[in-house]
Design an enzyme around this catalytic site. Structure first.
Site, PDB file in Angstrom:
ATOM      1  N   GLY A   1       0.846  -1.428   0.057  1.00  0.00           N
ATOM      2  CA  GLY A   1       0.178  -0.514  -0.150  1.00  0.00           C
ATOM      3  C   GLY A   1       0.755   0.958  -0.003  1.00  0.00           C
ATOM      4  O   GLY A   1       1.001   2.487   0.247  1.00  0.00           O
TER       5      GLY A   1
ATOM      6  N   GLN B   1      -1.941   7.291   1.146  1.00  0.00           N
ATOM      7  CA  GLN B   1      -1.630   8.846   1.919  1.00  0.00           C
ATOM      8  C   GLN B   1      -0.158   8.536   3.277  1.00  0.00           C
ATOM      9  O   GLN B   1       0.466   9.454   3.180  1.00  0.00           O
ATOM     10  CB  GLN B   1      -2.475   9.064   2.535  1.00  0.00           C
ATOM     11  CG  GLN B   1      -2.491  10.668   3.481  1.00  0.00           C
ATOM     12  CD  GLN B   1      -3.219  11.363   4.501  1.00  0.00           C
ATOM     13  OE1 GLN B   1      -4.338   9.952   5.653  1.00  0.00           O
ATOM     14  NE2 GLN B   1      -3.318  12.421   5.545  1.00  0.00           N
TER      15      GLN B   1
ATOM     16  N   ASP C   1       2.485  -2.125  -4.519  1.00  0.00           N
ATOM     17  CA  ASP C   1       0.242  -1.839  -4.858  1.00  0.00           C
ATOM     18  C   ASP C   1       0.374  -1.624  -5.110  1.00  0.00           C
ATOM     19  O   ASP C   1       0.920  -2.669  -6.697  1.00  0.00           O
ATOM     20  CB  ASP C   1       0.359   0.628  -4.508  1.00  0.00           C
ATOM     21  CG  ASP C   1      -1.308   0.535  -3.408  1.00  0.00           C
ATOM     22  OD1 ASP C   1      -1.469   0.625  -4.308  1.00  0.00           O
ATOM     23  OD2 ASP C   1      -0.492   1.830  -3.037  1.00  0.00           O
TER      24      ASP C   1
ATOM     25  N   ARG D   1      -1.642   0.038  -7.389  1.00  0.00           N
ATOM     26  CA  ARG D   1      -1.599   0.828  -8.278  1.00  0.00           C
ATOM     27  C   ARG D   1       0.018   1.394  -8.626  1.00  0.00           C
ATOM     28  O   ARG D   1       0.344   1.247  -8.039  1.00  0.00           O
ATOM     29  CB  ARG D   1      -2.584   2.043  -8.890  1.00  0.00           C
ATOM     30  CG  ARG D   1      -2.660   2.055  -7.765  1.00  0.00           C
ATOM     31  CD  ARG D   1      -3.847   3.401  -7.061  1.00  0.00           C
ATOM     32  NE  ARG D   1      -4.013   4.193  -5.941  1.00  0.00           N
ATOM     33  CZ  ARG D   1      -3.442   5.203  -5.814  1.00  0.00           C
ATOM     34  NH1 ARG D   1      -2.381   5.881  -6.097  1.00  0.00           N
ATOM     35  NH2 ARG D   1      -3.507   5.118  -4.120  1.00  0.00           N
TER      36      ARG D   1
ATOM     37  N   TYR E   1     -15.167  -0.897   9.430  1.00  0.00           N
ATOM     38  CA  TYR E   1     -13.107  -0.498   9.224  1.00  0.00           C
ATOM     39  C   TYR E   1     -12.711  -0.701  11.386  1.00  0.00           C
ATOM     40  O   TYR E   1     -11.724  -0.816  11.247  1.00  0.00           O
ATOM     41  CB  TYR E   1     -13.235   1.693   9.045  1.00  0.00           C
ATOM     42  CG  TYR E   1     -11.620   1.619   9.249  1.00  0.00           C
ATOM     43  CD1 TYR E   1     -10.725   1.169   8.744  1.00  0.00           C
ATOM     44  CD2 TYR E   1     -11.837   2.904   9.969  1.00  0.00           C
ATOM     45  CE1 TYR E   1      -9.763   1.823   8.313  1.00  0.00           C
ATOM     46  CE2 TYR E   1     -10.679   3.665  10.153  1.00  0.00           C
ATOM     47  CZ  TYR E   1      -9.115   3.376   9.563  1.00  0.00           C
ATOM     48  OH  TYR E   1      -8.397   3.207   9.468  1.00  0.00           O
TER      49      TYR E   1
ATOM     50  N   LYS F   1     -10.545  -2.861  12.554  1.00  0.00           N
ATOM     51  CA  LYS F   1      -9.045  -2.802  13.366  1.00  0.00           C
ATOM     52  C   LYS F   1      -8.958  -3.374  14.458  1.00  0.00           C
ATOM     53  O   LYS F   1      -7.935  -3.619  14.405  1.00  0.00           O
ATOM     54  CB  LYS F   1      -9.309  -1.001  12.930  1.00  0.00           C
ATOM     55  CG  LYS F   1      -8.412  -0.351  11.916  1.00  0.00           C
ATOM     56  CD  LYS F   1      -7.343  -0.562  11.700  1.00  0.00           C
ATOM     57  CE  LYS F   1      -6.863  -0.574  10.439  1.00  0.00           C
ATOM     58  NZ  LYS F   1      -5.506  -1.185   9.641  1.00  0.00           N
TER      59      LYS F   1
HETATM   60  C1  AKB Z   1      -9.905   7.722   9.209  1.00  0.00           C
HETATM   61  O1  AKB Z   1     -10.912   8.624   9.150  1.00  0.00           O
HETATM   62  O2  AKB Z   1     -11.166   6.261   8.857  1.00  0.00           O
HETATM   63  C2  AKB Z   1      -8.851   7.220   9.616  1.00  0.00           C
HETATM   64  C3  AKB Z   1      -8.255   6.745  10.757  1.00  0.00           C
HETATM   65  C4  AKB Z   1      -8.773   8.034  11.915  1.00  0.00           C
HETATM   66  O3  AKB Z   1      -8.454   5.618  11.346  1.00  0.00           O
HETATM   67  N1  AKB Z   1      -8.010   8.855   8.629  1.00  0.00           N
END
Ligand code: AKB
Length: 316
Positions: A9, A13, A35, A37, A143, A147
């Site tokens: 990756g 960013q 990555d 791409r 997400y 995590k």
């Molecule tokens: C997001 O906003 O999803 C990320 C993070 C805080 O992990 N920047």
């Protein structure tokens, strides 16, 4: 012999700046970027690059064997806002890439792993101010769930198989070299581009939504310092809380206005407001400070000046 590092990756960013920083530190040929791409010219022209889908375990192992890779930084992930739209793809990308890397470490094909976690591991039942390292964690986003699960797997692979995995709970990251994509904290980068382009910005979070944030230089330094720390001093093998500053969109707009007095901000909160409301406002990172000496350098004023200076220089 110099160790060889693989970044998965590398065109994102964090990956872009991390690759360049590690190439400065270890030499270009020792840091293989990868990555799905190609990235910008600065990244592509400064060292080896492989097109690699990190969900493909066999392809990853081939690259590891080919270059004799010792350390992997797994930066490929789908962030909070996009993951809400594509839950299956987010789970597949965020979890299976981690399993692929942990398995290589368990089989001693690599010796050290960096994996990024996030403030998204916390949820609305977590203490919001000065959120402790170990506390209630009931994330409400796809997400955040990925995590939090990843953190448990990292701790498990360390305890059970001795895998040397290290991790940070990144706050929102502010950078000028590469734009973020699909996060809830992305407004804190977009606002600088719009301040310089049009003099105004419509924010997708409300004015008083205070979130933990960090300038990219601090985040890259934290990552490299953690990876170079003595493993015996690391008491956390899930992921470390990491703090630099907290601010709201209104406070950030105020800091920009000190340099661009005519700057205007409007607010149109969307679905990302709920995500932001479930996250902490500020973070207690005392364990990172005591275990491996973490100290941030950039506050809101310094970050604002650096972002406007660097973006103005890019515009020429
Ligand atoms: C997001 O906003 O999803 C990320 C993070 C805080 O992990 N920047």
């Amino acid at each position: 012999m110099a160790k060889t590092i693989l970044i998965l990756g590398a065109c994102g960013q964090i990956g872009t700046e991390l690759t360049l920083a590690l190439r400065d530190l270890h030499g270009s040929e020792s840091v293989v970027a990868s990555d799905i791409r190609e990235g910008d010219a600065g990244l592509m022209d400064s060292g080896p690059f492989e097109i690699l889908d990190a969900t493909n375990a066999d392809a990853m192992e081939e690259v590891v064997v080919h270059y004799g890779v010792d350390e992997i930084y797994l930066m490929a992930a789908m962030l909070s806002a996009t993951a809400e739209k594509f839950p299956d793809r987010a789970w597949n990308l965020n979890m299976n890439t981690l399993f692929n890397v942990l398995k290589l470490a368990k089989e001693k094909k690599i010796s050290r792993v960096f994996w990024p976690s996030s403030i998204a591991v916390f949820g609305s039942t977590t203490p919001k101010e000065n959120t402790p390292q170990a506390t209630v964690m009931e994330p409400s986003t796809v997400y955040g769930i990925s995590k939090q699960s990843g953190e448990r797997w990292c701790a498990y692979y360390h305890r059970k198989f001795g895998v040397d995995v290290r991790s940070l709970r990144y706050p929102g990251l502010i950078s000028w070299k590469t734009q973020p994509g699909g996060g809830t904290t992305d407004y804190a980068v977009e606002i600088f581009h719009e301040a310089l382009r049009s003099g105004s910005y419509t924010c997708f979070l409300g004015p008083n939504t205070r979130l933990p944030m960090m300038y990219m230089d601090d985040a890259i330094r934290a990552t490299i310092e953690l990876m170079r720390a003595d493993g015996d001093s690391l008491g956390v093998r899930s992921s470390y809380n990491l703090n630099a500053m907290s601010f709201s969109p209104a406070e950030l707009a105020g800091a920009i206005r000190r340099e661009i007095p005519s700057f205007e901000i409007a607010y149109e909160p969307d679905f990302r407001q709920d995500i932001a409301d479930s996250w902490p406002s500020s973070i207690d990172d005392s364990q990172a400070r005591s275990d491996w000496g973490w100290r941030p350098e950039y506050d809101l004023e310094k970050t604002t000046s650096a972002m406007l200076r660097e973006l103005r220089a890019l515009q020429g």
